[in-house]
Design a protein around this motif. Structure first.
Motif, PDB file in Angstrom:
ATOM      1  N   ARG A  15       9.313  -7.158  -3.084  1.00 16.97           N
ATOM      2  CA  ARG A  15       9.367  -6.423  -4.353  1.00 16.97           C
ATOM      3  C   ARG A  15       8.951  -4.960  -4.206  1.00 16.97           C
ATOM      4  O   ARG A  15       9.486  -4.080  -4.869  1.00 16.97           O
ATOM      5  CB  ARG A  15       8.462  -7.116  -5.374  1.00 16.97           C
ATOM      6  N   ALA A  16       8.008  -4.676  -3.312  1.00 19.89           N
ATOM      7  CA  ALA A  16       7.494  -3.315  -3.149  1.00 19.89           C
ATOM      8  C   ALA A  16       8.529  -2.353  -2.574  1.00 19.89           C
ATOM      9  O   ALA A  16       8.414  -1.141  -2.734  1.00 19.89           O
ATOM     10  CB  ALA A  16       6.262  -3.328  -2.248  1.00 19.89           C
ATOM     11  N   VAL A  17       9.547  -2.877  -1.918  1.00 18.65           N
ATOM     12  CA  VAL A  17      10.515  -2.055  -1.178  1.00 18.65           C
ATOM     13  C   VAL A  17      11.749  -1.784  -2.031  1.00 18.65           C
ATOM     14  O   VAL A  17      12.342  -2.704  -2.591  1.00 18.65           O
ATOM     15  CB  VAL A  17      10.911  -2.753   0.138  1.00 18.65           C
ATOM     16  N   ASP A  18      12.143  -0.502  -2.098  1.00 22.84           N
ATOM     17  CA  ASP A  18      13.331  -0.110  -2.866  1.00 22.84           C
ATOM     18  C   ASP A  18      14.572   0.054  -2.001  1.00 22.84           C
ATOM     19  O   ASP A  18      15.675  -0.268  -2.435  1.00 22.84           O
ATOM     20  CB  ASP A  18      13.053   1.203  -3.609  1.00 22.84           C
ATOM     21  N   HIS A  19      14.396   0.593  -0.805  1.00 30.70           N
ATOM     22  CA  HIS A  19      15.530   0.865   0.086  1.00 30.70           C
ATOM     23  C   HIS A  19      15.103   0.581   1.519  1.00 30.70           C
ATOM     24  O   HIS A  19      13.946   0.825   1.884  1.00 30.70           O
ATOM     25  CB  HIS A  19      15.977   2.326  -0.017  1.00 30.70           C
ATOM     26  N   VAL A  20      16.056   0.120   2.333  1.00 28.99           N
ATOM     27  CA  VAL A  20      15.792  -0.163   3.738  1.00 28.99           C
ATOM     28  C   VAL A  20      16.891   0.457   4.580  1.00 28.99           C
ATOM     29  O   VAL A  20      18.079   0.341   4.266  1.00 28.99           O
ATOM     30  CB  VAL A  20      15.734  -1.683   4.013  1.00 28.99           C
ATOM     31  N   GLY A  68       0.821  -1.211   0.000  1.00 30.53           N
ATOM     32  CA  GLY A  68       0.000   0.000   0.000  1.00 30.53           C
ATOM     33  C   GLY A  68       0.852   1.258   0.000  1.00 30.53           C
ATOM     34  O   GLY A  68       0.542   2.236  -0.687  1.00 30.53           O
ATOM     35  N   ALA A  69       1.940   1.223   0.750  1.00 31.04           N
ATOM     36  CA  ALA A  69       2.855   2.371   0.793  1.00 31.04           C
ATOM     37  C   ALA A  69       3.509   2.587  -0.567  1.00 31.04           C
ATOM     38  O   ALA A  69       3.639   3.718  -1.036  1.00 31.04           O
ATOM     39  CB  ALA A  69       3.914   2.153   1.876  1.00 31.04           C
ATOM     40  N   ARG A  70       3.896   1.500  -1.198  1.00 32.43           N
ATOM     41  CA  ARG A  70       4.530   1.617  -2.519  1.00 32.43           C
ATOM     42  C   ARG A  70       3.580   2.232  -3.541  1.00 32.43           C
ATOM     43  O   ARG A  70       3.995   2.974  -4.433  1.00 32.43           O
ATOM     44  CB  ARG A  70       4.998   0.248  -2.992  1.00 32.43           C
ATOM     45  N   ALA A  71       2.304   1.966  -3.409  1.00 34.16           N
ATOM     46  CA  ALA A  71       1.322   2.513  -4.341  1.00 34.16           C
ATOM     47  C   ALA A  71       1.204   4.032  -4.216  1.00 34.16           C
ATOM     48  O   ALA A  71       0.669   4.686  -5.110  1.00 34.16           O
ATOM     49  CB  ALA A  71      -0.045   1.858  -4.108  1.00 34.16           C
ATOM     50  N   GLU A  72       1.716   4.599  -3.148  1.00 33.03           N
ATOM     51  CA  GLU A  72       1.635   6.047  -2.916  1.00 33.03           C
ATOM     52  C   GLU A  72       2.750   6.839  -3.602  1.00 33.03           C
ATOM     53  O   GLU A  72       2.688   8.059  -3.669  1.00 33.03           O
ATOM     54  CB  GLU A  72       1.674   6.343  -1.416  1.00 33.03           C
ATOM     55  N   ALA A  73       3.806   6.151  -4.067  1.00 31.20           N
ATOM     56  CA  ALA A  73       4.952   6.869  -4.645  1.00 31.20           C
ATOM     57  C   ALA A  73       5.725   5.948  -5.587  1.00 31.20           C
ATOM     58  O   ALA A  73       5.469   4.739  -5.651  1.00 31.20           O
ATOM     59  CB  ALA A  73       5.867   7.373  -3.531  1.00 31.20           C
ATOM     60  N   ASP A  74       6.683   6.524  -6.285  1.00 32.68           N
ATOM     61  CA  ASP A  74       7.523   5.757  -7.213  1.00 32.68           C
ATOM     62  C   ASP A  74       8.581   4.929  -6.492  1.00 32.68           C
ATOM     63  O   ASP A  74       9.006   3.894  -6.991  1.00 32.68           O
ATOM     64  CB  ASP A  74       8.241   6.705  -8.178  1.00 32.68           C
ATOM     65  N   VAL A  75       9.042   5.428  -5.351  1.00 32.65           N
ATOM     66  CA  VAL A  75      10.128   4.798  -4.593  1.00 32.65           C
ATOM     67  C   VAL A  75       9.665   4.620  -3.158  1.00 32.65           C
ATOM     68  O   VAL A  75       9.122   5.555  -2.564  1.00 32.65           O
ATOM     69  CB  VAL A  75      11.400   5.680  -4.627  1.00 32.65           C
ATOM     70  N   LEU A  76       9.895   3.436  -2.598  1.00 32.85           N
ATOM     71  CA  LEU A  76       9.539   3.179  -1.207  1.00 32.85           C
ATOM     72  C   LEU A  76      10.784   2.905  -0.376  1.00 32.85           C
ATOM     73  O   LEU A  76      11.544   1.985  -0.664  1.00 32.85           O
ATOM     74  CB  LEU A  76       8.584   1.989  -1.086  1.00 32.85           C
ATOM     75  N   VAL A  77      10.938   3.708   0.663  1.00 37.74           N
ATOM     76  CA  VAL A  77      11.961   3.482   1.680  1.00 37.74           C
ATOM     77  C   VAL A  77      11.255   2.879   2.889  1.00 37.74           C
ATOM     78  O   VAL A  77      10.244   3.419   3.348  1.00 37.74           O
ATOM     79  CB  VAL A  77      12.663   4.793   2.090  1.00 37.74           C
TER      80      VAL A  77
END
Length: 159
Positions: free
Chosen positions: A90-95, A48-57
């Protein structure tokens, strides 16, 4: 697709990655949590968070922070293991792992366009909402109804 290990970074490294994404015109969301025993509620929250933006941290609470927030006996998995599991999604770009009990420092460093919280919050009850508004960001409530909890999973396992 990048490996989970490649998605991990220090705060400085993730800030640099976010700056590169912004320079390319991409929007950024931040989601955070303990993610102690990864479950379907976490997955739906992060998707759901990823759907809010192009990049998810994804910000993952450090071990001492989890102990303070969740009590003795927690976390079950250490911070690096939890971070790697979150990064494998897959939804996560950076941690990034953070040691504080809230994400104010991450918000001020990253200045994400969207700060995402789970459905156990409302936009008015998000503790960091004023910090997000101070730099022009917005708060989004994402994920499914909170019917999944690590505490409950641990009780089922122990029973």
């Amino acid at each position: 697709m990048r490996s989970a290990l490649a998605k991990l970074g220090t705060l400085d490294e993730v800030v640099a990655r976010v700056q590169e994404a912004r320079a390319a015109g991409r929007s950024v969301a931040l989601a955070n949590g303990c993610f102690d025993i990864l479950h379907v509620g976490h997955l739906r929250y992060l998707e759901g968070a990823r759907a809010e933006a192009d990049v998810l941290v994804a910000g993952v609470n450090g071990d001492a922070s989890v102990r303070r927030l969740k009590g003795e006996g927690r976390p079950i998995l250490d911070a690096r293991e939890r971070a790697l599991l979150v990064a494998a999604l897959r939804a996560v770009d950076h941690v990034v792992v953070f040691e504080e009990d809230d994400v104010t420092r991450l918000l001020l460093a990253l200045k994400p366009d969207v700060h995402c919280k789970g459905t156990d919050y409302t936009p008015e009850s998000v503790p960091e909402r004023d910090v997000v508004r101070s730099y022009g960001g917005r708060v989004a409530i994402v994920g499914d109804a909170k019917r999944h909890a690590t505490r409950e999973l641990l009780q089922r396992i122990r029973a």
